[in-house]
Structure formats: C-alpha cells, structure tokens
Design an enzyme around this catalytic site. Structure first.
Site, PDB file in Angstrom:
ATOM      1  N   ASP A  95     -15.781 -38.604  -5.107  1.00 22.46           N
ATOM      2  CA  ASP A  95     -15.940 -39.592  -3.744  1.00 22.46           C
ATOM      3  C   ASP A  95     -16.802 -38.470  -2.904  1.00 22.46           C
ATOM      4  O   ASP A  95     -16.776 -37.614  -2.168  1.00 22.46           O
ATOM      5  CB  ASP A  95     -14.098 -38.814  -2.316  1.00 22.46           C
ATOM      6  CG  ASP A  95     -14.587 -39.645  -1.399  1.00 22.46           C
ATOM      7  OD1 ASP A  95     -15.269 -41.192  -1.166  1.00 22.46           O
ATOM      8  OD2 ASP A  95     -13.590 -39.449  -0.270  1.00 22.46           O
ATOM      9  N   GLU A 143     -17.366 -43.689  -6.437  1.00 26.04           N
ATOM     10  CA  GLU A 143     -16.941 -44.685  -5.415  1.00 26.04           C
ATOM     11  C   GLU A 143     -18.178 -44.966  -4.972  1.00 26.04           C
ATOM     12  O   GLU A 143     -19.402 -44.046  -4.495  1.00 26.04           O
ATOM     13  CB  GLU A 143     -16.408 -44.204  -3.873  1.00 26.04           C
ATOM     14  CG  GLU A 143     -16.421 -45.232  -2.371  1.00 26.04           C
ATOM     15  CD  GLU A 143     -15.568 -44.881  -1.870  1.00 26.04           C
ATOM     16  OE1 GLU A 143     -14.400 -44.506  -1.461  1.00 26.04           O
ATOM     17  OE2 GLU A 143     -15.872 -43.790  -1.071  1.00 26.04           O
ATOM     18  N   ASP A 150     -10.833 -35.717   1.165  1.00 25.58           N
ATOM     19  CA  ASP A 150     -11.557 -36.200  -0.411  1.00 25.58           C
ATOM     20  C   ASP A 150     -11.195 -36.457  -1.164  1.00 25.58           C
ATOM     21  O   ASP A 150     -11.378 -37.081  -2.675  1.00 25.58           O
ATOM     22  CB  ASP A 150     -12.589 -35.793   0.442  1.00 25.58           C
ATOM     23  CG  ASP A 150     -12.721 -35.766   1.337  1.00 25.58           C
ATOM     24  OD1 ASP A 150     -13.415 -37.445   2.033  1.00 25.58           O
ATOM     25  OD2 ASP A 150     -13.293 -35.108   2.548  1.00 25.58           O
TER      26      ASP A 150
END
Length: 179
Positions: A7, A67, A139
C-alpha cells in the site's frame, strides 16, 4: 506462492506478505515503513527504497501486488503518492518480481464485499481471516488485503486455465487526449 502486498505512501508505506500452501493462505509478516518527514522529499523516497529492499531480501517473495493510483482531491498529494509508487515499482522490478496492480475499490470488494469499505473494516476482516493476535495498522492491513486479492485472482486464473475455459475478455481502454 509468497506474495508481497504494498500500500504505497510517501509518509507511511504498508507492506504485507502472505503465502499460499495448497488451498490455505498463511500470514508471514507485515509492517509499515514510516519515513522521516523532517528531511527532503527525495530523502523520503530513498528511505522507502532502502527499507523495501530490506523487506524483499528478508522475506523472498515470489510476486508482488501494489495498489494502483486513485483520483485524489489534492493534486500535490496525488503527485507525491505517484512518486512513491514509482519508487516501489522500480524496486520490485529490480528484484525481478512480477507485479500486479489492483484498484482500491476492487481490493475492498474482494475483502469486505463492498468497494466503499472503511479502513477499519479491512483491518477487522484481515485480522479475523488471518487469525492475527491484534489488528494491523491500517496501511499494513491494506497491504495484506492487496496480497490476498492477488492470491484470489491468481487462484481464479489457475482454476480457469485448468478447466480449459477461455480467459475472460478484457474491456478495451480508451485513450483520451487532453488539450
């Protein structure tokens, strides 16, 4: 298969490593790279690169999932996130890892069942599914969810290939000219 989910972030970068053993998915490790915000932005990018290199060396993933970019309201924040993603993609490429990218809404739909899920919901589901002692930081939870999404997609693709069914057609992306 060991998948490193990432992420991206320019201040806090989440990472999570999952392994598939047959049909079981096991938690290997997770964490957050918190960079020193007192230095220059370039220093932060170097810190991200160095820390991610250590994670890859320590855990030897077979693949990575990141992501993809989403639209942010603040152009400066979006640009910084783009720079951090660039560093991540470069580090993964230098490590020779195949990289898949997933949009945030798809990850949330895969894990929680709806694309507008809150970060806390993602963390709760990851804690339960992976039987973690405590919820990971948001996260890291997102990074674990990204890795889980990749393992689900890879499992589906393998089952489809084994069945002899044709692969689903991908929609064509339109190119839009600006200016």
């Amino acid at each position: 298969m060991r998948v490193l989910g990432i992420d991206p972030g320019s201040r806090h970068l989440g990472w999570g490593l999952l392994a598939r053993q047959g049909t079981r998915i096991e938690h290997v490790a997770h964490g957050v790279i918190d960079v020193d915000t007192s230095g220059t932005f370039a220093d932060r990018l170097v810190e991200i690169d160095d820390a991610l290199e250590r994670v890859i060396a320590s855990h030897a993933p077979d693949a990575a999932a990141v992501e993809s970019l989403f639209f942010a309201k603040d152009a400066q924040s979006a640009a910084k996130l783009g720079h951090a993603r660039g560093v991540v993609l470069l580090r993964l490429a230098r490590a020779g890892l195949p990289v898949a990218e997933y949009p945030p809404a798809l990850v949330k739909r895969t894990i929680v069942g709806r694309g507008a899920a809150e970060k806390a919901q993602v963390a709760q589901v990851m804690t339960a599914v992976l039987r973690l002692a405590a919820p990971p930081r948001p996260d890291a939870a997102d990074a674990l969810a990204i890795a889980m999404t990749h393992l689900s997609a890879a499992s589906f693709a393998a089952a489809l290939a084994a069945s002899g069914a044709p692969a689903p057609r991908r929609s064509r992306q339109r190119r839009v000219r600006l200016g």
